[in-house]
Design a protein around this motif. Structure first.
Motif, mmCIF file in Angstrom:
data_model
loop_
_atom_site.group_PDB
_atom_site.id
_atom_site.type_symbol
_atom_site.label_atom_id
_atom_site.label_comp_id
_atom_site.label_asym_id
_atom_site.label_seq_id
_atom_site.Cartn_x
_atom_site.Cartn_y
_atom_site.Cartn_z
ATOM 1 N N LEU A 64 -2.526 -9.643 -4.694
ATOM 2 C CA LEU A 64 -2.222 -8.072 -4.776
ATOM 3 C C LEU A 64 -3.585 -7.385 -4.425
ATOM 4 O O LEU A 64 -4.650 -7.942 -4.520
ATOM 5 N N PRO A 65 -3.605 -6.046 -4.344
ATOM 6 C CA PRO A 65 -4.789 -5.531 -4.333
ATOM 7 C C PRO A 65 -5.653 -5.508 -5.352
ATOM 8 O O PRO A 65 -5.279 -5.787 -6.488
ATOM 9 N N ALA A 66 -7.263 -5.728 -4.963
ATOM 10 C CA ALA A 66 -8.167 -5.953 -5.971
ATOM 11 C C ALA A 66 -8.257 -5.060 -7.263
ATOM 12 O O ALA A 66 -8.373 -5.849 -8.118
ATOM 13 N N ASP A 67 -7.836 -3.933 -7.143
ATOM 14 C CA ASP A 67 -8.000 -3.141 -8.326
ATOM 15 C C ASP A 67 -6.771 -3.476 -9.378
ATOM 16 O O ASP A 67 -6.572 -3.392 -10.461
ATOM 17 N N MET A 68 -5.743 -3.857 -8.655
ATOM 18 C CA MET A 68 -4.490 -4.332 -9.442
ATOM 19 C C MET A 68 -4.664 -5.603 -10.242
ATOM 20 O O MET A 68 -4.178 -5.794 -10.962
ATOM 21 N N THR A 69 -5.185 -6.622 -9.487
ATOM 22 C CA THR A 69 -5.382 -7.533 -10.115
ATOM 23 C C THR A 69 -6.463 -7.913 -11.122
ATOM 24 O O THR A 69 -6.425 -8.558 -12.125
ATOM 25 N N ASN A 70 -7.703 -6.781 -11.000
ATOM 26 C CA ASN A 70 -8.395 -6.625 -12.056
ATOM 27 C C ASN A 70 -7.822 -6.276 -13.247
ATOM 28 O O ASN A 70 -8.122 -6.490 -14.500
ATOM 29 N N GLU A 71 -6.820 -5.313 -13.234
ATOM 30 C CA GLU A 71 -6.014 -4.753 -14.158
ATOM 31 C C GLU A 71 -5.144 -5.683 -14.791
ATOM 32 O O GLU A 71 -5.173 -5.750 -16.174
ATOM 33 N N GLY A 100 -6.225 -14.837 -3.741
ATOM 34 C CA GLY A 100 -7.484 -13.703 -3.581
ATOM 35 C C GLY A 100 -8.835 -13.931 -4.195
ATOM 36 O O GLY A 100 -8.893 -15.371 -4.479
ATOM 37 N N ASP A 101 -9.704 -12.888 -4.010
ATOM 38 C CA ASP A 101 -10.929 -13.180 -4.729
ATOM 39 C C ASP A 101 -10.599 -13.153 -6.299
ATOM 40 O O ASP A 101 -9.764 -12.707 -6.715
ATOM 41 N N ARG A 102 -11.399 -14.042 -6.741
ATOM 42 C CA ARG A 102 -11.458 -14.013 -8.477
ATOM 43 C C ARG A 102 -11.733 -12.876 -9.186
ATOM 44 O O ARG A 102 -12.727 -12.083 -8.712
ATOM 45 N N ASP A 130 0.753 -1.177 0.071
ATOM 46 C CA ASP A 130 0.011 0.108 0.099
ATOM 47 C C ASP A 130 0.786 1.191 -0.062
ATOM 48 O O ASP A 130 0.360 2.244 -0.788
ATOM 49 N N PHE A 131 1.931 1.132 0.781
ATOM 50 C CA PHE A 131 2.891 2.512 0.701
ATOM 51 C C PHE A 131 3.616 2.532 -0.520
ATOM 52 O O PHE A 131 3.608 3.707 -0.989
#
Length: 527
Positions: free
Chosen positions: A315-322, A340-342, A95-96
């Motif tokens: 990784l963070p959700a927005d990153m995995t979506n990208e 993580g979540d699909r 996050d940092f």
């Protein structure tokens, strides 16, 4: 004839007993990816008939209590560097990093995280104290007649116990508390040897050399603070007031270095440094049927493999979506280690897995690209199999590991800060896939890495057995570790010679002055 037969039997039995005689090895491992490569070494030692005993804590994450190839001694502890603590720490760091500028990111790792690192070493110190306070355990260890101690010196507990038991000490090493191990013992000119954390190569500009020196000084300060706050106190308590942890840590008989000079930049080294980079890599074995079917379904386009290592579950959700959206646009099939979540926009060409045989997948003929965080194990496996890399470094040495591949034309690097901006991820993946030079360069490095007289693992095993046979390797160990810094760098000699020079110069000046006064003294007229 009967006499000859009996002599032959005796000779065979003698030879067999020598070959089958195994050593007795005490091991202090570390969790996570460090355990993954230590485990490879332990399995190989066991296969050669050596007896392995591991000291672990009761809250160990990776190191299991029961095993078919080692015995374990479990030390009860109240705190440990467990999965939850490590996962939370890594999430905070990610996050940092996403919102940080390079300068603030560097100072966060160098200064802001200092308290966290000290606390981690204090937890390890508590583990060590629990060992030393258990007199029954110490008696058991002394009575076991171990031949050597094998440890990863990233933590310092094994070093102290090896001295307490007076046993030869062998490192499975790349890191020594707060820095790369070479810098602790081998001559290391900062003008062309990059410090981990700088992102420099061995070809540095003036400003890069300034950065190199500054990061080195910061690292030395960190090392001193962490050692003085943790392991030095343990040494004084359990080994005596005159014990010096830094001297103990540098007195190891053998340093098994997890790099080689195909990966690492050329540099001075030491006679007791044995290089075993890529020792965990092996030729690919057949894949499980479901993975083999998926790989074969890729046709001529081939397969991409993505893994962010042992410590990063997601990784963070927005990153995995990208990332998922980018994968969906590619003709290749993708195998992605993701817990993580699909992702909502996951394409039909992408297979999510909790675990995968990474080495075997990288060695498959249809493998085209490896997307990785840049840990040493993954980078070495990519190099061994000649697979180009798109790197997404997160922390510690990962950027520098990937920089070594990029500098040699085998990788592209994306920072976590820029990953999800302007389709950077997709652009980097397509560049490495479509430009054949990346694959050619990695295959060239692979040929160099494999062209050795002895396999890295066999080399490591030989030298460990050498230490056991000879009760150490003192003849390979330089005495520099006993010297204070001013003696090592000959500062005292320089000051002495400078003092002699000033003394001679002053003496000559005084003599010339006296001579001048004597010769040139004006005569006094006498009446």
């Amino acid at each position: 004839m009967r006499l000859i037969y009996c002599c032959g039997v005796v000779l065979l039995l003698t030879l067999f007993s020598r070959v089958s005689h195994g050593g007795n090895i005490l091991v202090f491992p570390i969790e996570g990816s460090h355990w993954v490569n230590m485990d490879v070494l332990l399995r190989a030692l066991h296969s050669k008939g050596h007896n392995i005993t591991i000291v672990r804590n009761s809250k160990s994450w990776y190191v299991k209590e029961n095993s078919t190839y080692y015995h374990s001694i479990t030390v009860p502890v109240e705190r440990s560097l467990g999965e939850e603590m490590i996962t939370d720490l890594i999430s905070t760091m990610i996050d940092f990093e996403r919102g940080a500028l390079p300068v603030t990111s560097f100072f966060n790792m160098a200064v802001g995280m200092m308290g966290t690192f000290i606390e981690a070493h204090r937890i390890i110190s508590e583990f060590a104290s629990a060992m030393f306070d258990d007199q029954e355990l110490l008696r058991k260890l002394k009575d076991s007649n171990f031949d050597l101690v094998l440890t990863d010196p990233c933590w310092g507990h094994g070093i102290i116990l090896a001295k307490y038991l007076n046993l030869p000490l062998v490192y499975n090493v790349r890191w020594l508390i707060a820095g790369e191990a070479h810098f602790s013992l081998a001559p290391s000119p900062l003008s062309y040897i990059p410090i981990t954390g700088t992102g420099n190569t061995d070809k540095m500009t003036f400003l890069q050399r300034v950065k190199n020196v500054m990061v080195y000084l910061i690292g030395q300060t960190q090392h001193h603070i962490m050692v003085s706050q943790t392991y030095q106190k343990l040494c004084e308590k359990y080994l005596g007031p005159n014990s010096d942890f830094n001297e103990l840590s540098l007195s190891a008989d053998l340093w098994l270095m997890r790099v080689d000079f195909v990966f690492e930049y050329p540099r001075p080294t030491m006679p007791n440094f044995v290089y075993m980079g890529g020792f965990q890599c092996t030729p690919a074995k057949p894949l499980p049927q479901h993975l083999e079917d998926f790989v074969q379904s890729s046709g001529e386009h081939g397969v991409i493999l993505m893994s962010m290592g042992a410590f990063v579950s997601a990784l963070p959700a927005d990153m995995t979506n990208e990332i998922a959206a980018a994968f969906a646009k590619l003709p290749q099939k993708v195998i992605w280690r993701h817990k993580g979540d699909r992702p909502a926009n996951l394409g039909n060409n992408t297979l999510l897995v909790d675990w995968m045989p990474q080495n075997d997948l990288l060695g498959h003929p249809k493998m085209k690209l490896f997307i990785a965080h840049g840990g040493t194990n993954g980078v070495q496996e990519a190099l061994y199999h000649g697979i180009p890399v798109v790197g997404i470094p997160l922390f510690f040495d990962q950027y520098d590991n990937l920089m070594r591949l990029k500098d040699r034309g085998g990788a592209q690097i994306l920072t976590i800060h820029s990953l999800d901006k302007d389709n950077n991820f997709l652009k980097a993946v397509e560049e490495v896939l479509n430009d054949p030079s990346y694959r050619m360069n990695m295959q060239r490095l692979s040929r160099l890495h494999r062209d050795q007289p002895m396999k890295p693992l066999d080399n490591a095993l030989f030298w460990m057995e050498f230490v056991m046979r000879h009760k150490g390797a003192a003849h390979l160990r330089t005495e520099s570790y006993r010297m204070p810094w001013y003696s090592y760098y000959s500062v005292d000699v320089g000051l002495f010679l400078f003092g002699v020079f000033l003394l001679v110069l002053t003496t000559v000046f005084i003599l010339m002055r006296c001579l001048y006064r004597t010769v040139c003294k004006p005569k006094v007229k006498q009446e």
